[in-house]
Design an enzyme around this catalytic site. Structure first.
Site, PDB file in Angstrom:
ATOM      1  N   ARG A  25      57.822 127.044 -21.307  1.00 34.51           N
ATOM      2  CA  ARG A  25      59.126 126.497 -20.957  1.00 34.51           C
ATOM      3  C   ARG A  25      59.747 127.394 -19.891  1.00 34.51           C
ATOM      4  O   ARG A  25      59.655 128.626 -19.985  1.00 34.51           O
ATOM      5  CB  ARG A  25      60.057 126.440 -22.177  1.00 34.51           C
ATOM      6  CG  ARG A  25      59.809 125.247 -23.106  1.00 34.51           C
ATOM      7  CD  ARG A  25      60.165 123.914 -22.441  1.00 34.51           C
ATOM      8  NE  ARG A  25      59.968 122.785 -23.339  1.00 34.51           N
ATOM      9  CZ  ARG A  25      58.845 122.069 -23.462  1.00 34.51           C
ATOM     10  NH1 ARG A  25      57.794 122.381 -22.734  1.00 34.51           N
ATOM     11  NH2 ARG A  25      58.774 121.054 -24.299  1.00 34.51           N
ATOM     12  N   HIS A  76      55.449 120.015 -14.264  1.00 33.47           N
ATOM     13  CA  HIS A  76      55.360 119.839 -15.720  1.00 33.47           C
ATOM     14  C   HIS A  76      54.248 118.857 -16.108  1.00 33.47           C
ATOM     15  O   HIS A  76      54.498 117.775 -16.651  1.00 33.47           O
ATOM     16  CB  HIS A  76      56.705 119.396 -16.315  1.00 33.47           C
ATOM     17  CG  HIS A  76      56.858 119.778 -17.774  1.00 33.47           C
ATOM     18  ND1 HIS A  76      58.047 120.173 -18.328  1.00 33.47           N
ATOM     19  CD2 HIS A  76      55.949 119.835 -18.788  1.00 33.47           C
ATOM     20  CE1 HIS A  76      57.888 120.444 -19.616  1.00 33.47           C
ATOM     21  NE2 HIS A  76      56.614 120.247 -19.912  1.00 33.47           N
ATOM     22  N   GLU A  78      64.814 122.907 -14.645  1.00 35.00           N
ATOM     23  CA  GLU A  78      63.965 121.753 -14.369  1.00 35.00           C
ATOM     24  C   GLU A  78      64.790 120.460 -14.269  1.00 35.00           C
ATOM     25  O   GLU A  78      65.667 120.260 -15.099  1.00 35.00           O
ATOM     26  CB  GLU A  78      62.966 121.652 -15.536  1.00 35.00           C
ATOM     27  CG  GLU A  78      61.701 120.933 -15.202  1.00 35.00           C
ATOM     28  CD  GLU A  78      60.664 121.136 -16.322  1.00 35.00           C
ATOM     29  OE1 GLU A  78      60.326 122.304 -16.627  1.00 35.00           O
ATOM     30  OE2 GLU A  78      60.215 120.126 -16.862  1.00 35.00           O
ATOM     31  N   GLY A  95      49.840 130.533 -30.587  1.00 35.34           N
ATOM     32  CA  GLY A  95      49.753 129.313 -31.394  1.00 35.34           C
ATOM     33  C   GLY A  95      48.478 128.574 -31.023  1.00 35.34           C
ATOM     34  O   GLY A  95      47.527 129.155 -30.477  1.00 35.34           O
TER      35      GLY A  95
HETATM   36  C1  GLV Z   1      55.523 119.442 -23.138  1.00 34.66           C
HETATM   37  O1  GLV Z   1      56.038 120.285 -22.446  1.00 34.66           O
HETATM   38  C2  GLV Z   1      55.630 119.400 -24.551  1.00 34.66           C
HETATM   39  O2  GLV Z   1      56.348 120.237 -25.134  1.00 34.66           O
HETATM   40  O3  GLV Z   1      55.002 118.534 -25.159  1.00 34.66           O
HETATM   41  C1  GLV Z   2      50.552 122.560 -29.972  1.00 33.75           C
HETATM   42  O1  GLV Z   2      50.354 121.376 -29.786  1.00 33.75           O
HETATM   43  C2  GLV Z   2      50.472 123.185 -31.243  1.00 33.75           C
HETATM   44  O2  GLV Z   2      50.172 122.474 -32.206  1.00 33.75           O
HETATM   45  O3  GLV Z   2      50.717 124.412 -31.289  1.00 33.75           O
END
Ligand code: GLV
Ligand code: GLV
Length: 317
Positions: free
Chosen positions: A232, A279, A261, A154
């Site tokens: 994650r 994190h 977590e 992504g």
């Molecule tokens: C952080 O882990 C997020 O998903 O923004």
């Molecule tokens: C992350 O912020 C995304 O847009 O993939």
């Protein structure tokens, strides 16, 4: 209108909500418990949630049918039951885009740390043990002409690929779709695991990716390879990872996220070849401010008009 904010956000970012009506902001310097969350939401038109709030049927039922939006202050939204939110007639939103660079930067920081043993060296220096330069002292692994395998291509995966390319690293990736440019070679996951010197995770947590990196996956990795996880925690089977690290199955790991977590597997805490961050992927002042602003913009767009800016697509049943 009533807006419930489950954890303090920078006060200036909340200012646009004041015009809407009542704004309840959690007074606690910790996540709300499930009971506190259910006590806070009745009558809410909007909930601004954090990634450690589980927004499920019970919370939605407690909120009531006037709820219009759950605005998650994170790009990941595995904490939201998106289907249930849709069934309640509300919209879920996240904060994509604004944390891409910060997360990619932290990924490089962790990758460099674990391959060059920076945190391990820091612990050694602080311990007061004697040390001196010698040709083999605390040698790590170089990156040039090595292969980085990116799982999940992504925006964040691509931003990591761009950065790593500048270090002279070859890129392969595993993704559902071909990226259609020269960002790297798309390969099956098994091949990525078997041939990469560093494996970095950038996929969302879903039913398909839970424990994607399990014992057999770790066994496929090279003994000299490193694992980096800024995605994650539950994407990795932490028991299997602790075992692989302790027995030389892989060379090291750098983690920003954890399966349970904020608890961290004790087997990981005791190993020298592991870097553990709490994190911090999106943790720059600029990015965290933008995330809070975007969550608030989504609420205002939904409640006042114009619609939310970054709604989450509801998966088809
Ligand atoms: C952080 O882990 C997020 O998903 O923004
Ligand atoms: C992350 O912020 C995304 O847009 O993939």
């Amino acid at each position: 209108m009533k807006v419930v904010v489950t954890r303090a956000l920078p006060p200036a970012t909340l200012a646009p909500l004041a015009d809407l009506g009542e704004v309840w902001v959690s007074p606690h310097d910790r996540p709300l418990t499930t009971d506190e969350l259910r006590d806070a939401v009745p009558g809410a038109n909007a909930i601004v949630s954090m990634l450690n709030d589980r927004i499920d049927e019970s919370v939605l039922a407690a909120a009531g049918s006037q709820l219009q939006i759950v605005a998650n202050t994170a790009v990941g939204y595995d904490n939201l039951d998106v289907g249930a939110i849709a069934r309640h007639g509300a919209t879920a939103t996240n904060t994509p885009g604004v944390l891409v660079d910060a997360t990619a930067d932290l990924t490089m920081a962790l990758l460099l740390d674990v391959t060059r043993r920076v945190s391990e060296g820091d612990r050694l220096v602080r311990s007061g043990q004697s040390w001196s330069w010698d040709i083999g002292f605390m040698v790590g692994s170089g990156l040039q002409r090595k292969q980085l395998g990116i799982v999940g291509m992504g925006h964040i995966g691509r931003a990591v690929a761009k950065r790593a390319a500048a270090f002279g690293v070859d890129i392969v990736y595993h993704a559902r779709r071909e990226q259609g440019d020269d960002i790297g070679r798309r390969v099956p996951l098994d091949e990525l695991l078997a041939t990469s010197d560093v494996v970095s995770l950038h996929c969302p947590l879903t039913a398909e990716t839970r424990h994607l990196i399990d014992g057999p996956a770790l066994n496929r990795m090279k003994a000299e390879a490193f694992l980096v996880n800024t995605a994650r925690g539950p994407v990795v089977d932490e028991n299997a990872l602790a075992e692989a690290l302790a027995t030389g199955g892989i060379a090291g790991a750098a983690l920003d996220v954890y399966e349970h977590e904020p608890d961290v597997h004790p087997g990981l805490r005791n190993l020298g070849n592991v870097v553990l961050a709490p994190h911090l992927g999106s943790a720059t002042i600029e990015t965290r401010t933008r995330m809070a602003e975007l969550a608030v913009e989504n609420v205002v767009g939904m409640l006042v008009g114009g619609g939310p800016i970054t709604p989450i697509a509801v998966p088809s049943q």
